[in-house]
Design an enzyme around this catalytic site. Structure first.
Site, PDB file in Angstrom:
ATOM      1  N   VAL A  73       0.824  -1.204   0.000  1.00 10.74           N
ATOM      2  CA  VAL A  73       0.000   0.000   0.000  1.00 10.74           C
ATOM      3  C   VAL A  73       0.865   1.263   0.000  1.00 10.74           C
ATOM      4  O   VAL A  73       1.931   1.300   0.613  1.00 10.74           O
ATOM      5  CB  VAL A  73      -0.956   0.004   1.220  1.00 10.74           C
ATOM      6  CG1 VAL A  73      -0.194   0.093   2.542  1.00 10.74           C
ATOM      7  CG2 VAL A  73      -1.989   1.114   1.111  1.00 10.74           C
ATOM      8  N   TYR A  75       0.367   5.911  -0.488  1.00 17.28           N
ATOM      9  CA  TYR A  75      -0.555   7.048  -0.493  1.00 17.28           C
ATOM     10  C   TYR A  75      -0.147   8.026  -1.581  1.00 17.28           C
ATOM     11  O   TYR A  75       1.039   8.293  -1.782  1.00 17.28           O
ATOM     12  CB  TYR A  75      -0.518   7.750   0.874  1.00 17.28           C
ATOM     13  CG  TYR A  75      -1.214   9.094   0.877  1.00 17.28           C
ATOM     14  CD1 TYR A  75      -2.601   9.176   0.805  1.00 17.28           C
ATOM     15  CD2 TYR A  75      -0.490  10.277   0.935  1.00 17.28           C
ATOM     16  CE1 TYR A  75      -3.245  10.406   0.783  1.00 17.28           C
ATOM     17  CE2 TYR A  75      -1.123  11.510   0.917  1.00 17.28           C
ATOM     18  CZ  TYR A  75      -2.503  11.568   0.841  1.00 17.28           C
ATOM     19  OH  TYR A  75      -3.137  12.784   0.808  1.00 17.28           O
ATOM     20  N   LEU A 137       8.350   3.325  -5.554  1.00 18.60           N
ATOM     21  CA  LEU A 137       8.262   2.778  -6.905  1.00 18.60           C
ATOM     22  C   LEU A 137       7.301   1.602  -6.921  1.00 18.60           C
ATOM     23  O   LEU A 137       7.256   0.822  -5.970  1.00 18.60           O
ATOM     24  CB  LEU A 137       9.628   2.288  -7.399  1.00 18.60           C
ATOM     25  CG  LEU A 137      10.572   3.299  -8.058  1.00 18.60           C
ATOM     26  CD1 LEU A 137      11.102   4.282  -7.033  1.00 18.60           C
ATOM     27  CD2 LEU A 137      11.738   2.578  -8.723  1.00 18.60           C
ATOM     28  N   GLY A 138       6.567   1.471  -8.012  1.00 13.61           N
ATOM     29  CA  GLY A 138       5.712   0.309  -8.207  1.00 13.61           C
ATOM     30  C   GLY A 138       5.398   0.168  -9.680  1.00 13.61           C
ATOM     31  O   GLY A 138       4.863   1.086 -10.295  1.00 13.61           O
ATOM     32  N   GLY A 149       4.556   3.401 -12.021  1.00 13.95           N
ATOM     33  CA  GLY A 149       5.787   4.183 -12.009  1.00 13.95           C
ATOM     34  C   GLY A 149       6.287   4.546 -10.633  1.00 13.95           C
ATOM     35  O   GLY A 149       6.545   3.676  -9.810  1.00 13.95           O
ATOM     36  N   LEU A 150       6.391   5.858 -10.346  1.00 11.96           N
ATOM     37  CA  LEU A 150       7.028   6.322  -9.117  1.00 11.96           C
ATOM     38  C   LEU A 150       6.249   7.492  -8.529  1.00 11.96           C
ATOM     39  O   LEU A 150       5.459   8.147  -9.212  1.00 11.96           O
ATOM     40  CB  LEU A 150       8.483   6.721  -9.372  1.00 11.96           C
ATOM     41  CG  LEU A 150       8.747   7.888 -10.332  1.00 11.96           C
ATOM     42  CD1 LEU A 150       8.694   9.245  -9.634  1.00 11.96           C
ATOM     43  CD2 LEU A 150      10.107   7.724 -11.013  1.00 11.96           C
ATOM     44  N   CYS A 167       4.254   0.917   2.133  1.00 12.31           N
ATOM     45  CA  CYS A 167       4.950  -0.137   1.391  1.00 12.31           C
ATOM     46  C   CYS A 167       5.074  -1.421   2.204  1.00 12.31           C
ATOM     47  O   CYS A 167       5.933  -2.261   1.931  1.00 12.31           O
ATOM     48  CB  CYS A 167       6.323   0.342   0.916  1.00 12.31           C
ATOM     49  SG  CYS A 167       6.249   1.912   0.037  1.00 12.31           S
TER      50      CYS A 167
END
Length: 205
Positions: A73, A75, A137-138, A149-150, A167
């Site tokens: 997770v 935000y 990042l994801g 992205g980021l 995270c």
């Protein structure tokens, strides 16, 4: 070198942006230009593929959206710079790990331009300042093309991070550029500098 389209979109709702990103990724072919979108979102929690409900401590009135990116997770909110990277990795001859490294180094370069010393962590994607997380990042890769992205904390209300384990790490402290500089950074300037850093690290400069 393939074409790169960069869009500075301002403050945009999360769900329609997610759908547009999915559509571009779904419909693109080998001739489609790569795109980077730079933007902000209204308040929203997003839960990645590995996301566990226990890391959402008290979402309250902030919506939670399940998404297909990696990670737990996080935000998003006004004053946070989000970059979505829709890139054909095969055409760029980039592996996923190489893309993550390029994204992290772009953030390190950007922050260094403001005199902020930041670094990635080998075991936890993102960028950190003295152990505190300043950028997340994801990513997701579909048919050799990246999306998601980021997110870089620039000048924002940080309290919603206290409603989650960011995270998936309990007690992880989040930090923002504003707290590390003598005066708040100009958001549009940060966005332009991130574009330049990403272009350089991805070979588009």
């Amino acid at each position: 070198m393939p074409e790169l389209v960069v869009r500075h979109l301002g403050l945009v709702e999360y769900q329609p942006t997610l759908e547009s990103m999915r559509q571009l990724t779904r419909e693109r072919d080998e001739r489609t230009a790569d795109e980077i979108w730079l933007l902000q979102h209204p308040k929203v929690f997003t839960q990645g593929q590995a996301g566990k409900a226990e890391h959402l401590l008290a979402p309250g009135d902030i919506p939670v959206v399940q998404v297909e990116r990696g990670g737990q997770v996080t935000y998003h909110g006004p004053g946070q710079l989000v970059a979505y990277l829709m890139l054909d990795l095969r055409r760029l001859d980039l592996g996923v790990r190489e893309l993550v490294t390029a994204m992290e180094q772009s953030l390190v370069d950007l922050l260094a331009s403001y005199g902020i010393e930041a670094a990635p962590k080998a075991d936890a994607p993102g960028v950190y300042v003295a152990g505190d997380k300043i950028a997340s990042l994801g990513l997701r890769v579909s048919r050799g093309c990246s999306f998601h992205g980021l997110a870089l904390n620039v000048d924002m209300d940080m309290t919603p991070f206290l409603r989650i384990n960011p995270c998936g790490y309990a007690g992880l402290k989040m930090v923002q550029m504003r707290d590390l500089l003598p005066s708040p950074p100009a958001f549009d300037e940060v966005s332009q500098r991130l574009e330049q850093a990403l272009r350089a690290r991805l070979g588009y400069a």
